[in-house]
Write a protein that holds these residues in place. Structure first.
Motif, PDB file in Angstrom:
ATOM      1  N   VAL A  26       0.922  -1.195  -0.124  1.00 31.22           N
ATOM      2  CA  VAL A  26       0.032  -0.032   0.011  1.00 31.22           C
ATOM      3  C   VAL A  26       0.809   1.131   0.047  1.00 31.22           C
ATOM      4  CG1 VAL A  26      -1.651   1.202   1.199  1.00 31.22           C
ATOM      5  CG2 VAL A  26      -1.744  -1.138   1.156  1.00 31.22           C
ATOM      6  N   LEU A  30       0.853   4.322  -2.805  1.00 29.42           N
ATOM      7  CA  LEU A  30       0.603   5.704  -2.193  1.00 29.42           C
ATOM      8  C   LEU A  30       1.740   6.315  -2.460  1.00 29.42           C
ATOM      9  CD1 LEU A  30      -1.990   4.963   0.579  1.00 29.42           C
ATOM     10  CD2 LEU A  30      -2.745   5.409  -1.681  1.00 29.42           C
ATOM     11  N   VAL A  37       1.551   4.252   6.643  1.00 25.77           N
ATOM     12  CA  VAL A  37       0.291   3.586   6.282  1.00 25.77           C
ATOM     13  C   VAL A  37      -0.018   3.074   7.677  1.00 25.77           C
ATOM     14  CG1 VAL A  37      -0.446   1.346   5.423  1.00 25.77           C
ATOM     15  CG2 VAL A  37       0.919   2.983   4.119  1.00 25.77           C
ATOM     16  N   HIS A  40      -1.934   5.550   9.719  1.00 29.87           N
ATOM     17  CA  HIS A  40      -3.319   5.996   9.243  1.00 29.87           C
ATOM     18  C   HIS A  40      -3.978   4.879   8.826  1.00 29.87           C
ATOM     19  CE1 HIS A  40      -0.889   9.575   8.981  1.00 29.87           C
ATOM     20  NE2 HIS A  40      -1.756  10.448   9.122  1.00 29.87           N
ATOM     21  N   GLN A  41      -3.916   3.733   9.285  1.00 32.95           N
ATOM     22  CA  GLN A  41      -4.375   2.497   8.775  1.00 32.95           C
ATOM     23  C   GLN A  41      -5.859   2.613   9.020  1.00 32.95           C
ATOM     24  OE1 GLN A  41      -2.537  -0.655  11.038  1.00 32.95           O
ATOM     25  NE2 GLN A  41      -3.396  -0.067  12.926  1.00 32.95           N
ATOM     26  N   ILE A  44      -7.393   4.515   5.923  1.00 33.08           N
ATOM     27  CA  ILE A  44      -7.223   4.049   4.676  1.00 33.08           C
ATOM     28  C   ILE A  44      -8.388   3.008   4.572  1.00 33.08           C
ATOM     29  CG2 ILE A  44      -5.746   2.899   3.309  1.00 33.08           C
ATOM     30  CD1 ILE A  44      -3.228   3.862   4.790  1.00 33.08           C
ATOM     31  N   ILE A  61      -8.249   0.122  -2.264  1.00 38.53           N
ATOM     32  CA  ILE A  61      -7.300   1.168  -2.553  1.00 38.53           C
ATOM     33  C   ILE A  61      -7.030   1.690  -3.994  1.00 38.53           C
ATOM     34  CG2 ILE A  61      -4.678   0.924  -2.649  1.00 38.53           C
ATOM     35  CD1 ILE A  61      -5.588   0.868   0.367  1.00 38.53           C
ATOM     36  N   PHE A  64      -9.963   4.131  -4.006  1.00 34.56           N
ATOM     37  CA  PHE A  64      -9.536   5.368  -3.217  1.00 34.56           C
ATOM     38  C   PHE A  64      -8.577   6.117  -4.165  1.00 34.56           C
ATOM     39  CE2 PHE A  64      -5.959   7.138  -0.164  1.00 34.56           C
ATOM     40  CZ  PHE A  64      -6.795   7.805   0.267  1.00 34.56           C
TER      41      PHE A  64
END
Length: 72
Positions: A26, A30, A37, A40-41, A44, A61, A64
């Protein structure tokens, strides 16, 4: 002898038809540091906790990223 899936990750991915990504994967998608990551899991989309492991649904993902890039 009872047969079980090799891991919860496999059964979860199969059940939802979406591969699961690791935080490192991820982060690459990003273009951020893996620690971001983890920090901020919960924010997300597609966040999944499998015991002590953190995974993210690839479809969430991708959606997003598409939503973020189409807004610019």
């Amino acid at each position: 002898m009872e047969t079980r899936p090799e891991s919860d990750e496999v059964s979860t991915a199969t059940a939802n038809n979406s591969p699961l990504l690791t935080p490192d994967e991820v982060a690459k998608a990003l273009r951020v540091h893996p620690s971001w990551v983890y920090a901020h899991q919960q924010e997300i989309p597609g966040f999944v906790r499998l015991g002590r492991y953190v995974r993210f649904r690839r479809v969430a993902i991708d959606e997003f990223l598409h939503a973020k890039t189409s807004c610019q």
